[in-house]
Design a protein around this motif. Structure first.
Motif, mmCIF file in Angstrom:
data_model
loop_
_atom_site.group_PDB
_atom_site.id
_atom_site.type_symbol
_atom_site.label_atom_id
_atom_site.label_comp_id
_atom_site.label_asym_id
_atom_site.label_seq_id
_atom_site.Cartn_x
_atom_site.Cartn_y
_atom_site.Cartn_z
ATOM 1 N N LYS A 77 17.564 4.718 48.003
ATOM 2 C CA LYS A 77 17.004 4.021 49.184
ATOM 3 C C LYS A 77 18.048 3.072 49.767
ATOM 4 O O LYS A 77 18.186 2.936 50.982
ATOM 5 C CB LYS A 77 15.755 3.227 48.777
ATOM 6 C CG LYS A 77 14.491 4.064 48.826
ATOM 7 C CD LYS A 77 13.256 3.199 48.726
ATOM 8 C CE LYS A 77 12.889 3.023 47.263
ATOM 9 N NZ LYS A 77 11.866 2.054 46.949
ATOM 10 N N ILE A 78 18.775 2.398 48.878
ATOM 11 C CA ILE A 78 19.787 1.437 49.345
ATOM 12 C C ILE A 78 20.914 2.186 50.062
ATOM 13 O O ILE A 78 21.376 1.777 51.132
ATOM 14 C CB ILE A 78 20.354 0.627 48.149
ATOM 15 C CG1 ILE A 78 19.243 -0.196 47.489
ATOM 16 C CG2 ILE A 78 21.513 -0.265 48.590
ATOM 17 C CD1 ILE A 78 19.661 -0.960 46.240
ATOM 18 N N ILE A 79 21.315 3.319 49.492
ATOM 19 C CA ILE A 79 22.451 4.067 50.060
ATOM 20 C C ILE A 79 22.083 4.698 51.405
ATOM 21 O O ILE A 79 22.866 4.666 52.351
ATOM 22 C CB ILE A 79 22.934 5.153 49.063
ATOM 23 C CG1 ILE A 79 23.595 4.489 47.860
ATOM 24 C CG2 ILE A 79 23.886 6.143 49.736
ATOM 25 C CD1 ILE A 79 23.915 5.421 46.707
ATOM 26 N N GLU A 80 20.877 5.249 51.472
ATOM 27 C CA GLU A 80 20.558 6.091 52.638
ATOM 28 C C GLU A 80 19.922 5.324 53.797
ATOM 29 O O GLU A 80 19.881 5.833 54.905
ATOM 30 C CB GLU A 80 19.661 7.255 52.197
ATOM 31 C CG GLU A 80 20.445 8.238 51.320
ATOM 32 C CD GLU A 80 19.621 9.413 50.823
ATOM 33 O OE1 GLU A 80 18.382 9.375 50.946
ATOM 34 O OE2 GLU A 80 20.244 10.364 50.312
ATOM 35 N N ASN A 81 19.427 4.113 53.536
ATOM 36 C CA ASN A 81 18.661 3.444 54.602
ATOM 37 C C ASN A 81 19.455 2.478 55.473
ATOM 38 O O ASN A 81 18.913 1.915 56.409
ATOM 39 C CB ASN A 81 17.446 2.708 54.012
ATOM 40 C CG ASN A 81 16.407 3.703 53.534
ATOM 41 O OD1 ASN A 81 16.518 4.888 53.826
ATOM 42 N ND2 ASN A 81 15.427 3.234 52.780
ATOM 43 N N ALA A 82 20.726 2.264 55.157
ATOM 44 C CA ALA A 82 21.460 1.222 55.898
ATOM 45 C C ALA A 82 22.345 1.822 56.990
ATOM 46 O O ALA A 82 22.897 2.910 56.817
ATOM 47 C CB ALA A 82 22.323 0.437 54.938
ATOM 48 N N SER A 83 22.491 1.098 58.098
ATOM 49 C CA SER A 83 23.418 1.537 59.143
ATOM 50 C C SER A 83 24.612 0.588 59.189
ATOM 51 O O SER A 83 24.482 -0.586 59.537
ATOM 52 C CB SER A 83 22.717 1.546 60.508
ATOM 53 O OG SER A 83 23.689 1.488 61.539
ATOM 54 N N ASP A 84 25.779 1.124 58.805
ATOM 55 C CA ASP A 84 26.981 0.276 58.808
ATOM 56 C C ASP A 84 27.391 -0.078 60.237
ATOM 57 O O ASP A 84 27.921 -1.150 60.494
ATOM 58 C CB ASP A 84 28.136 0.990 58.096
ATOM 59 C CG ASP A 84 27.849 1.145 56.613
ATOM 60 O OD1 ASP A 84 27.207 0.242 56.049
ATOM 61 O OD2 ASP A 84 28.242 2.169 56.051
ATOM 62 N N GLU A 85 27.140 0.871 61.165
ATOM 63 C CA GLU A 85 27.519 0.633 62.555
ATOM 64 C C GLU A 85 26.789 -0.617 63.075
ATOM 65 O O GLU A 85 27.390 -1.502 63.690
ATOM 66 C CB GLU A 85 27.143 1.847 63.392
ATOM 67 C CG GLU A 85 27.938 1.922 64.657
ATOM 68 C CD GLU A 85 27.667 3.206 65.400
ATOM 69 O OE1 GLU A 85 27.010 4.109 64.862
ATOM 70 O OE2 GLU A 85 28.117 3.277 66.555
ATOM 71 N N GLU A 86 25.487 -0.676 62.748
ATOM 72 C CA GLU A 86 24.673 -1.821 63.181
ATOM 73 C C GLU A 86 25.175 -3.105 62.507
ATOM 74 O O GLU A 86 25.287 -4.153 63.150
ATOM 75 C CB GLU A 86 23.239 -1.569 62.730
ATOM 76 C CG GLU A 86 22.185 -1.880 63.747
ATOM 77 C CD GLU A 86 20.860 -1.355 63.236
ATOM 78 O OE1 GLU A 86 20.217 -2.070 62.454
ATOM 79 O OE2 GLU A 86 20.510 -0.210 63.600
ATOM 80 N N PHE A 87 25.456 -2.993 61.200
ATOM 81 C CA PHE A 87 25.931 -4.169 60.463
ATOM 82 C C PHE A 87 27.207 -4.705 61.111
ATOM 83 O O PHE A 87 27.335 -5.902 61.380
ATOM 84 C CB PHE A 87 26.175 -3.802 58.990
ATOM 85 C CG PHE A 87 26.860 -4.883 58.204
ATOM 86 C CD1 PHE A 87 26.208 -6.095 57.961
ATOM 87 C CD2 PHE A 87 28.150 -4.717 57.725
ATOM 88 C CE1 PHE A 87 26.842 -7.114 57.251
ATOM 89 C CE2 PHE A 87 28.791 -5.720 57.021
ATOM 90 C CZ PHE A 87 28.130 -6.931 56.785
#
Ligand SMILES: Cc1cc2nc3c(=O)[nH]c(=O)nc-3n(C[C@H](O)[C@H](O)[C@H](O)COP(=O)(O)OP(=O)(O)OC[C@H]3O[C@@H](n4cnc5c(N)ncnc54)[C@H](O)[C@@H]3O)c2cc1C
Length: 413
Positions: A77-87
């Motif tokens: 869940k941690i790996i797949e749910n984050a957007s680095d572009e947004e971060f």
């Protein structure tokens, strides 16, 4: 020995990629908590500058756990749910994606990534102490005591361990700190590293060639890759070999098998050989229309005698068969993985953390993030993605833990 201490709500140990994100996420979750990063070096985030050959391949748009090993499933869940572009947009950093989905800062400079993180940490009022090498954490009277070998101490309500691994460095002892936490640890092994082979490859040193490569153990294929192979001084490298190095879990018994003509059919290969042997060339030149010169010569040398003296027309049927077979399955025995200072990451690390919060099962209020956790990724931005996303998760979790503790105390009153 001098003994001084400071108190913080959140203490992040290690100010690399994941530690910076943990500190930023903690402060963004609650601007009123006090946050410090403790860093053993005299500057923070130094490894970021070396990533992606100075360009920092910071993530990949093809993101799922198939690109990860170790306990990645646990943290899917941690790996797949984050957007680095947004971060990174939130850090005022523009990123772009190449045709293979690899993401880089628009400036193509790793320094832009580090600057964006530092600028943000600074503007949020995060404290940093450099030259602070932590060698132990222990819980006492409801707070965690973080100590350095020179007698300095930090008292914290929550701690995030973000110390990375020995990869890319010459000398680096993580055991003193990690053994004090009591959490389970899988031994670290260098990965994303070239592999030394038992055969003499010096004649091919400097050559590059395309291949489909299998890592084989006891006759079984462990993993497969394709791409460019680079030949070094006694070792084979290139992204596909480095990716396969993540699957080497024991010291011996591995082989690398190369299909040297991926995409060329058996029929096309036979036609090529039958045609060139009729030309007035030495045997050593027979593969020059298919492979880089030195690579072709070395392959031929292992199939027949006197290749630099004999003419191609003298090749026997058996010798031609041997050449064809070797083109489809040239095998090298792995002597060892390359040294840790040549590795981009290490496999192994701390195991069994909470799948949502990355909390330690041993110490209440302790969290981990980044490469020190038992998660490893392929080349292509996957390891930095894990650093950013696990760092942000651990930082937010630390603040949630603080809030819940405060609620418990209020309820008791
Ligand atoms: C040459 C190279 C190129 C790479 N290129 C890429 C790439 O392009 N894309 C990609 O995805 N990944 C790449 N990686 C991998 C990536 O850099 C790491 O996975 C990532 O930096 C890990 O982040 P981290 O925060 O866990 O650890 P680190 O970035 O290593 O940070 C850990 C920090 O903790 C500090 N520390 C350690 N022990 C202590 C202690 N006891 N007390 C206080 N401080 C301590 C260290 O000094 C360091 O600053 C590359 C790695 C290397 C070596």
């Amino acid at each position: 020995m001098q003994s001084t201490y400071k108190k913080y709500d959140v203490c992040v140990i290690g100010a690399g990629a994941s530690g910076l994100c943990a500190a930023i996420a903690a402060k963004r979750s609650d601007p009123d908590v006090s946050v410090v990063m403790l860093e053993e070096k005299d500057r923070v985030g130094q490894k970021i500058l070396a990533t992606g050959n100075g360009r920092c391949n910071l993530s990949n748009s093809h993101m799922d756990i198939s690109h990860y090993g170790g306990e990645a499933d646990r943290y899917s869940k941690i790996i797949e749910n984050a957007s680095d572009e947004e971060f990174f947009r939130s850090l005022s950093l523009i990123v772009y994606e190449d045709q293979d989905g690899r993401m880089y800062p628009y400036s193509n400079q790793a320094a832009s990534v580090l600057n964006a993180l530092l600028r943000t940490a600074d503007s949020l009022g995060i404290d940093t102490e450099c030259g602070f090498r932590v060698d132990g954490v222990k819980k006492e009277k409801g707070r965690i005591i973080v100590s350095a070998d020179n007698g300095r101490e930090v008292f914290a309500s929550t701690v995030v361990i973000a110390i990375g691994t020995p990869a890319g460095k010459y000398k680096y002892d993580m055991q003193p700190l990690l053994t004090t936490t009591g959490d389970e640890l899988v031994a670290f092994r260098p990965a994303l590293v070239p592999m030394y082979v038992t055969q003499d490859v010096r004649q091919m040193k400097g050559a590059r060639f395309k291949a489909d490569v299998c890592l084989v153990k006891d006759g079984m294929v462990v993993a497969e890759e394709n791409g460019e192979v680079q030949v070094g001084d006694g070792y084979l490298g290139g992204i596909c070999i480095m990716n396969l190095s993540r699957f080497v879990k024991e010291d011996s018994g591995y082989e690398l098998t190369f299909d040297m003509a991926p995409g060329v059919t058996d029929r096309e290969l036979d036609e090529y050989i039958e045609k060139i042997v009729k030309e007035p060339v030495k045997i050593s030149d027979v593969l020059s229309g298919l492979l880089p010169k030195r690579v072709g010569e070395e392959l031929i040398r292992s199939c027949c005698d006197d290749p630099f003296k004999r003419m191609a027309e003298s090749l026997t049927h058996e010798e031609k068969k041997k050449i064809s077979e070797k083109l489809r399955g040239w095998t090298f025995s792995v002597r060892s993985l390359g040294p840790v200072n040549l590795a981009q990451i290490s496999t192994g690390g701390v195991c069994g953390l909470d799948a949502d919060t990355l909390a330690s099962p041993s110490i209440d209020g302790l969290f981990y993030c980044g490469e020190v956790v038992n998660v490893d990724g392929e080349c292509g931005g996957y390891n930095l993605h894990w650093a950013w996303t696990s760092g942000s998760t651990a930082g937010r979790s630390a603040v949630d833990f603080l809030h819940n503790k405060r609620l418990e105390i209020t309820d008791e009153i």
